[in-house]
Structure formats: structure tokens, C-alpha cells
Write a protein that holds these residues in place. Structure first.
Motif, short mmCIF file in Angstrom:
data_model
loop_
_atom_site.label_atom_id
_atom_site.label_comp_id
_atom_site.label_asym_id
_atom_site.label_seq_id
_atom_site.Cartn_x
_atom_site.Cartn_y
_atom_site.Cartn_z
N GLY A 53 10.20 -31.78 -4.18
CA GLY A 53 11.01 -32.90 -3.69
C GLY A 53 10.91 -33.03 -2.18
O GLY A 53 9.82 -33.14 -1.63
N ASN A 54 12.03 -32.99 -1.50
CA ASN A 54 12.06 -33.04 -0.03
C ASN A 54 12.18 -31.65 0.57
O ASN A 54 12.57 -31.50 1.73
N GLY A 55 11.83 -30.64 -0.20
CA GLY A 55 11.89 -29.27 0.28
C GLY A 55 10.61 -28.86 1.00
O GLY A 55 9.76 -29.69 1.33
N SER A 56 10.50 -27.57 1.26
CA SER A 56 9.35 -27.03 1.97
C SER A 56 8.70 -25.93 1.13
O SER A 56 9.38 -25.21 0.42
N CYS A 57 7.38 -25.82 1.23
CA CYS A 57 6.67 -24.77 0.51
C CYS A 57 5.24 -24.66 1.02
O CYS A 57 4.74 -25.55 1.70
N TRP A 58 4.63 -23.56 0.67
CA TRP A 58 3.19 -23.38 0.82
C TRP A 58 2.59 -23.51 -0.58
O TRP A 58 3.15 -23.01 -1.54
N ILE A 59 1.47 -24.18 -0.69
CA ILE A 59 0.69 -24.18 -1.92
C ILE A 59 -0.57 -23.39 -1.62
O ILE A 59 -1.27 -23.68 -0.64
N VAL A 60 -0.85 -22.39 -2.43
CA VAL A 60 -2.05 -21.57 -2.26
C VAL A 60 -2.85 -21.65 -3.55
O VAL A 60 -2.38 -21.25 -4.61
N VAL A 61 -4.04 -22.21 -3.45
CA VAL A 61 -4.94 -22.32 -4.60
C VAL A 61 -6.05 -21.30 -4.41
O VAL A 61 -6.80 -21.37 -3.42
N GLU A 62 -6.14 -20.36 -5.35
CA GLU A 62 -7.16 -19.32 -5.26
C GLU A 62 -8.32 -19.66 -6.20
O GLU A 62 -8.12 -19.97 -7.37
N ARG A 75 -5.73 -26.28 4.86
CA ARG A 75 -6.86 -25.49 5.32
C ARG A 75 -7.57 -24.86 4.12
O ARG A 75 -6.95 -24.49 3.15
N ALA A 76 -8.88 -24.69 4.26
CA ALA A 76 -9.67 -23.97 3.27
C ALA A 76 -10.27 -22.76 3.99
O ALA A 76 -10.73 -22.87 5.12
N ARG A 77 -10.22 -21.62 3.34
CA ARG A 77 -10.70 -20.37 3.94
C ARG A 77 -11.48 -19.57 2.90
O ARG A 77 -11.14 -19.58 1.72
N ARG A 78 -12.46 -18.83 3.37
CA ARG A 78 -13.11 -17.86 2.50
C ARG A 78 -12.13 -16.72 2.28
O ARG A 78 -11.29 -16.43 3.13
N SER A 79 -12.26 -16.08 1.12
CA SER A 79 -11.34 -14.99 0.83
C SER A 79 -12.09 -13.83 0.19
O SER A 79 -13.20 -13.97 -0.29
N ARG A 92 -12.53 -18.15 -2.26
CA ARG A 92 -12.00 -19.25 -1.45
C ARG A 92 -10.51 -19.45 -1.71
O ARG A 92 -10.03 -19.32 -2.82
N LEU A 93 -9.81 -19.80 -0.64
CA LEU A 93 -8.41 -20.20 -0.72
C LEU A 93 -8.26 -21.59 -0.13
O LEU A 93 -8.88 -21.90 0.89
N THR A 94 -7.44 -22.41 -0.75
CA THR A 94 -7.03 -23.68 -0.16
C THR A 94 -5.53 -23.58 0.01
O THR A 94 -4.80 -23.29 -0.93
N LEU A 95 -5.07 -23.79 1.25
CA LEU A 95 -3.65 -23.65 1.57
C LEU A 95 -3.12 -24.97 2.11
O LEU A 95 -3.77 -25.62 2.93
N ALA A 96 -1.94 -25.36 1.64
CA ALA A 96 -1.29 -26.57 2.12
C ALA A 96 0.15 -26.24 2.45
O ALA A 96 0.82 -25.53 1.69
#
Length: 195
Positions: free
Chosen positions: A155-164, A183-187, A168-172
Motif C-alpha cells: 500500500g502506502n508503506g515502505s519495503c525492500w523487494i529483493v529478487v534472487e 538496482r541489479a547486482r551480481r551475487s 544476480r539480485l534485483t533490489l527495489a
């Protein structure tokens, strides 16, 4: 950015290493070099004998992302898409000319999320589905599919989304319902400790 799964809809996940199919075991793609070509070549066999609708989720390894700051002077999707194309050109050079670009609003006065995928991937996948008896309903990047699963909870809250994904990681980062960073990073195996 909504994702509507229908009970009888075929769901397919494409990654460089594997194809995931709802109601079936996944298909491994050994020896793939990280590209999308081998996954798309395997699709006709997966679609054989099937009908109805399908939804495809693309691994984030096949997608590039950019956040476009809110801009009152931009009117209409064409202007936002032009800005996204320019942004990808600045970030990635001439190869960005070969990408299909889509832009989605994230909040009324928030950043817009731009996604870019190889145009050839989209075209080849469309050709495969046209030749089959399966109609392609939606294609989404993994990050967007993950966000759509939790969007009501956030909703109107806050969070990190981490897709593994493999290697590779994609973080939002979403703050107060607004996308702030992506951001996208090697992992490697130690990514959880580092994160």
C-alpha cells in the motif's frame, strides 16, 4: 502493473538456466550462455498440445530497469517512453536502440518505472505463441510480478523487494508507497550476509 492469474491459465517462467511451467516440472537448459535464445527455442515443445491463455514471467537477467523522476512537463505515454529510451541510451549506449521499452506509473506524483527488454526476444516469443494454439496474455519481468503479489500489502508503506536469481539480485526500495531506487547486482552464496 497488475497481474491476473486465471485458474486455467498456463504460467511460464523463462530464465537462462530453466523454464518453469505451471502444473509441470521445470525444464533445465544446461550449457546455456545466459541468453534468452535457448529458452525461447524450447517453448514450442512446451506449448505443444496446449490451448487457452498463457502468462510469461521473464527473469530479471533479461530486463533492464530505470526509475524516471516525476516530471509535470511530460504529457502522455509517448513523452515518457521517449524519456525512458533516452535514459537507457545514456546508461547503455547504442545497444539500447534494440530494446522494447515500457513505462509504468508507480504513484500519482512518484517516479515512473521503465523496463527494457531485447526487441528480438519479444518478437521471437510472439511468433512462437502465434504458431501455437496458446494466446499470450501478458509478459512481465520477475520484479514486477513479485511486486504485484505484494502491492496490496505494501500500500502506502515502505519495503525492500529483493529478487534472487542465479548469480544476480534485483533490489527495489519503496518508501511510503513510492518507488525510490532500483538496482541489479551480481551475487554469490554470501549475498544474504552482505545484504
Amino acid at each position: 502493473m497488475s497481474l491476473l492469474w486465471r485458474n486455467r491459465e498456463l504460467r511460464i517462467g523463462l530464465s537462462p538456466e530453466r523454464i518453469y511451467v505451471s502444473g509441470a516440472s521445470s525444464l533445465e537448459l544446461p550449457g546455456n550462455d545466459g541468453g534468452w535464445e535457448m529458452a525461447v527455442q524450447a517453448l514450442p515443445d512446451i506449448l505443444k498440445g496446449k490451448s487457452g491463455l498463457a502468462s510469461v514471467v521473464l527473469a530479471d537477467q533479461f530486463v533492464r530497469y530505470a526509475l524516471l523522476p516525476h516530471n509535470e512537463t511530460l504529457k502522455g505515454e509517448a513523452q515518457w517512453t521517449a524519456l525512458a529510451r533516452h535514459r537507457f541510451s545514456v546508461l547503455h549506449g547504442p545497444r539500447a536502440d534494440e530494446w522494447e521499452v515500457k513505462v509504468a506509473a508507480t504513484a500519482p506524483h512518484g517516479a515512473r518505472l521503465a523496463c527494457a527488454v531485447d526487441r528480438a526476444l519479444v518478437q521471437r516469443m510472439a511468433e512462437v505463441f502465434v504458431r501455437s494454439q496458446v494466446r499470450l496474455a501478458v509478459v512481465q519481468p520477475f520484479l514486477i510480478a513479485a511486486f504485484n503479489r505484494i502491492r496490496r500489502q505494501v500500500g502506502n508503506g515502505s519495503c525492500w523487494i529483493v529478487v534472487e536469481e542465479t548469480g544476480r539480485l534485483t533490489l527495489a526500495l519503496i518508501q511510503r508507497g513510492t518507488w525510490v531506487a532500483i538496482r541489479a547486482r551480481r551475487s554469490d552464496a554470501q549475498w544474504r550476509k552482505v545484504l
